[in-house]
Design an enzyme around this catalytic site. Structure first.
Site, PDB file in Angstrom:
ATOM      1  CD  GLU A  87      -3.326   1.921  -1.707  1.00  0.00           C
ATOM      2  OE1 GLU A  87      -4.148   1.303  -0.986  1.00  0.00           O
ATOM      3  OE2 GLU A  87      -2.659   2.885  -1.296  1.00  0.00           O
TER       4      GLU A  87
ATOM      5  CE  LYS B 261      -3.858  -0.196   2.417  1.00  0.00           C
ATOM      6  NZ  LYS B 261      -4.878  -0.332   1.359  1.00  0.00           N
TER       7      LYS B 261
ATOM      8  CG  ASP C 284      -6.652   3.670  -3.003  1.00  0.00           C
ATOM      9  OD1 ASP C 284      -7.731   3.169  -2.646  1.00  0.00           O
ATOM     10  OD2 ASP C 284      -6.004   4.483  -2.308  1.00  0.00           O
TER      11      ASP C 284
END
Length: 282
Positions: A197, A167, A218
């Site tokens: 991500e 992430k 995202d």
């Protein structure tokens, strides 16, 4: 119910009952005789998908082994306001001790299952899957993810141990997508997939080049998602594309039209309203 660890569930139920009556149930102890045998009806007070009925067995048996339950519906059934779902019979002291815990869990899980069914219906006709996230109530993750499946949607990973998801904060802390993936792929088993991500097309390109198995888009606009899907599909037909970020019920169908494979929705577990269900003495 395959994903529920029965031994762990029984342990938690005893802990939850202890939380609710650390020194016993004073009201029932003084108001009701030990030999008082009764029956209560479980009644839906609004429409929705029922989930969590199986918990009655574990909760009420923990209160008194002579309590039995008999339900007319099963988890996953669509129920209507005013419908009797079944009955619980036995020593009333034990029934009253377990009543609130059972209803709290039943209402919570039914709310999740109901929301899940609405998301599933919203993308009907597309190959896209709706999945949950790790935005669950601490201590209830397995039950809440079970409810998501009962409602018709799917599960993402259950824990940080299940798979690699790189992430934004991981990427910033490690320097770049590429440097993080090089380090990760040197150490994980060959059977484990890596998800990355991304927040823009530059990140998508870097994730493709670094060998990501799954690319998350995202908080992108619809146009950015369309462009990202096109870019990924030009390079590989095997990369799974996931969309995430503010995936409301009103938005998911339009997102599914972009061609993404998966839409992850935190709201299915963290923002649902409990389904109203009650128990009445007969």
């Amino acid at each position: 119910m395959k994903q529920i660890n029965e031994i762990y569930l029984k342990k938690r139920i005893r802990e939850w009952l202890h939380e609710d009556m650390p020194y016993g149930d004073i009201t029932s102890e003084y108001a009701i005789e030990d030999d008082n045998i009764g029956r209560v009806s479980v009644i839906a007070k609004e429409d929705g998908i029922i989930c969590g009925l199986f918990l009655a067995k574990y909760i009420f048996e923990a209160c008194n082994s002579d309590i039995a339950s008999d339900f007319m519906v099963e988890d996953g059934a669509y129920i209507k306001r005013g419908q009797e779902l079944g009955t619980i019979m036995g020593p009333m002291k034990g029934i009253l001790q377990g009543e609130r815990l059972f209803l709290n869990l039943l209402q919570r899980l039914s709310g999740i299952a109901t929301a899940s069914s609405k998301y599933k219906e919203a993308i009907k006709g597309f190959h896209t899957r709706i999945v949950d996230t790790r935005k669950t109530t601490p201590g209830l993750r397995d039950l809440e993810k079970y409810a998501v499946k009962v409602g018709g949607c799917h599960n993402h990973r259950f824990s940080l141990s299940d798979g690699v998801m790189l992430k934004d904060n991981h990427i910033r802390a490690s320097g770049s997508i590429k440097s993080a993936l090089v380090s990760i792929k040197e150490q994980i088993p060959h059977t484990m997939k890596v998800e990355v991500e991304t927040e823009n097309l530059e990140g998508v390109r870097e994730a493709i080049g670094a060998g990501a198995d799954i690319i998350m888009l995202d908080n992108m606009s619809r146009k950015e998602m369309v462009d990202a899907v096109s870019l990924i599909r030009e390079k590989s037909a095997h990369i799974t594309i996931e969309a995430s970020g503010n995936m409301t019920l009103e938005r998911v169908r339009d997102v599914a039209k972009t061609g993404v494979d998966v839409i992850s929705v935190g709201a299915i577990t963290h923002s649902v309203t409990a389904l109203d269900i009650s128990m009445k003495y007969l």
